[in-house]
Write a protein that holds these residues in place. Sequence first.
Motif, short mmCIF file in Angstrom:
data_model
loop_
_atom_site.label_atom_id
_atom_site.label_comp_id
_atom_site.label_asym_id
_atom_site.label_seq_id
_atom_site.Cartn_x
_atom_site.Cartn_y
_atom_site.Cartn_z
N GLY A 3 59.84 38.96 53.58
CA GLY A 3 60.66 40.09 53.64
C GLY A 3 59.77 41.16 54.07
N ARG A 4 60.47 42.49 54.10
CA ARG A 4 59.58 43.47 54.53
C ARG A 4 59.94 44.77 53.80
N ILE A 5 58.73 45.50 53.29
CA ILE A 5 58.78 46.67 52.51
C ILE A 5 58.35 47.89 53.26
N LEU A 6 58.86 49.20 53.22
CA LEU A 6 58.38 50.23 53.74
C LEU A 6 58.17 51.22 52.80
N HIS A 7 56.81 51.58 53.04
CA HIS A 7 56.22 52.57 51.99
C HIS A 7 56.20 53.85 52.62
N VAL A 8 56.51 54.89 51.88
CA VAL A 8 56.58 56.17 52.24
C VAL A 8 55.45 57.05 51.55
N VAL A 9 54.71 57.81 52.40
CA VAL A 9 53.78 58.79 51.70
C VAL A 9 53.79 60.06 52.57
N THR A 10 52.97 60.84 51.92
CA THR A 10 53.02 62.51 52.38
C THR A 10 51.83 62.54 53.26
N ASN A 11 52.09 63.79 54.09
CA ASN A 11 51.24 64.41 54.88
C ASN A 11 50.75 65.59 54.45
N VAL A 12 51.10 66.01 53.44
CA VAL A 12 50.84 67.56 52.84
C VAL A 12 49.44 67.27 52.01
N GLY A 13 48.44 68.39 52.09
CA GLY A 13 47.29 68.36 51.59
C GLY A 13 46.91 69.12 50.43
N HIS A 14 47.92 70.53 50.01
CA HIS A 14 47.69 71.33 49.04
C HIS A 14 49.18 71.71 48.76
N TYR A 15 48.87 72.55 47.32
CA TYR A 15 50.15 73.13 46.85
C TYR A 15 50.38 74.50 47.97
N ASP A 16 51.16 75.51 47.43
CA ASP A 16 51.49 76.73 48.24
C ASP A 16 50.02 77.48 48.12
N ASP A 17 49.28 77.24 47.04
CA ASP A 17 48.19 77.76 47.09
C ASP A 17 46.97 76.80 47.87
N PRO A 18 46.60 77.16 48.77
CA PRO A 18 45.52 76.18 49.75
C PRO A 18 44.18 75.90 48.86
N GLU A 19 43.83 76.73 47.89
CA GLU A 19 42.73 76.29 46.88
C GLU A 19 43.13 75.39 45.97
N HIS A 20 44.34 74.86 45.96
CA HIS A 20 44.75 73.59 44.95
C HIS A 20 45.14 72.55 45.61
N PRO A 21 44.18 71.61 46.09
CA PRO A 21 44.58 70.40 46.80
C PRO A 21 45.48 69.41 46.16
N THR A 22 46.02 68.58 46.76
CA THR A 22 46.93 67.59 46.28
C THR A 22 47.03 66.47 47.28
N GLY A 23 48.02 65.41 47.43
CA GLY A 23 48.23 64.50 48.37
C GLY A 23 48.94 63.29 47.78
N LEU A 24 48.66 62.12 48.46
CA LEU A 24 49.11 60.81 47.85
C LEU A 24 48.32 60.63 46.42
N TRP A 25 49.10 60.25 45.53
CA TRP A 25 48.31 59.41 44.37
C TRP A 25 48.23 57.91 44.73
N LEU A 26 47.17 57.79 44.83
CA LEU A 26 46.81 56.38 45.95
C LEU A 26 47.38 55.30 45.15
N SER A 27 46.98 55.23 43.55
CA SER A 27 47.38 53.91 42.71
C SER A 27 48.94 53.71 43.02
N GLU A 28 49.73 54.75 43.14
CA GLU A 28 51.30 54.70 43.18
C GLU A 28 51.44 53.53 44.39
N LEU A 29 50.50 53.73 45.39
CA LEU A 29 50.79 52.96 46.62
C LEU A 29 50.01 51.62 46.46
N THR A 30 48.74 51.71 46.02
CA THR A 30 48.09 50.45 45.85
C THR A 30 48.53 49.53 44.72
N HIS A 31 49.21 49.87 43.80
CA HIS A 31 49.64 49.06 42.80
C HIS A 31 50.80 48.32 43.18
#
Length: 234
Positions: A3-31
């Motif tokens: 069968g086929r699974i579609l994973h959805v991930v983000t394109n955003v790299g920071h909070y409203d404040d650019p000095e605080h980075p964020t993004g995909l929590w990698l293990s949520e995808l890899t696990h």
Amino acid sequence: MTGRILHVVTNVGHYDDPEHPTGLWLSELTHAWEVFAEHGFEQTIVSPAGGPVPLEPRALKFPNIDRTAKRWLGGLERMALLERTASPDEIDASEFDAVYFTGGHAVMYDFPDSAGLQRIAREIFESGGVVSSVCHGYCGLLNTRLSDGSLLISGRCMTGFSWREEKLARVDRLVPYDAEAEAKRRGARYTRAALPFVPFTVSDGNLVTGQNPGSAKATARAVVARLAQIRSAQ
């Protein structure tokens, strides 16, 4: 199982404040990827805008990173998948058995109002497939409406990263809104584990959700189990 699974991930790299980075929590995808691979599923990655995916820095440090995530970071082929994700308009939802929305605080920005992601979730759900999310991934379901105009999560049991966990993670002043409260406001029957940050998964028919990063494997296994039930009933 094939069968086929579609994973959805983000394109955003920071909070409203650019000095605080964020993004995909990698293990949520890899696990989840590892679980689905063990069961023979083909897997594809999509993001709201398509293209590269930033990674949450905290997810790449001890104690949040593990062998599965490290293997992705060290593999050129796997990391390339996160550099060239598909955009929603490239996705034919009828080709997938389930969609799995990953998390990381970044998704709070680009998941909720993506018409493309809403279309995919709606079409998979209405065709009898499974819609799933882990951690903040449920932000991608907040505004998703079915063909009759009702919200997909309204009246359904679900979970996701809790406001208590936001406070304990010390990001409650950085996040753009309280996702737990927003889910409840939309009629979701939100529930959470008695203790924060422990694995917790909720299944309500073809809606499968996990509370936090530690819930990724259990959520993927619940998706596999639900798909097996669907197939056995056909």
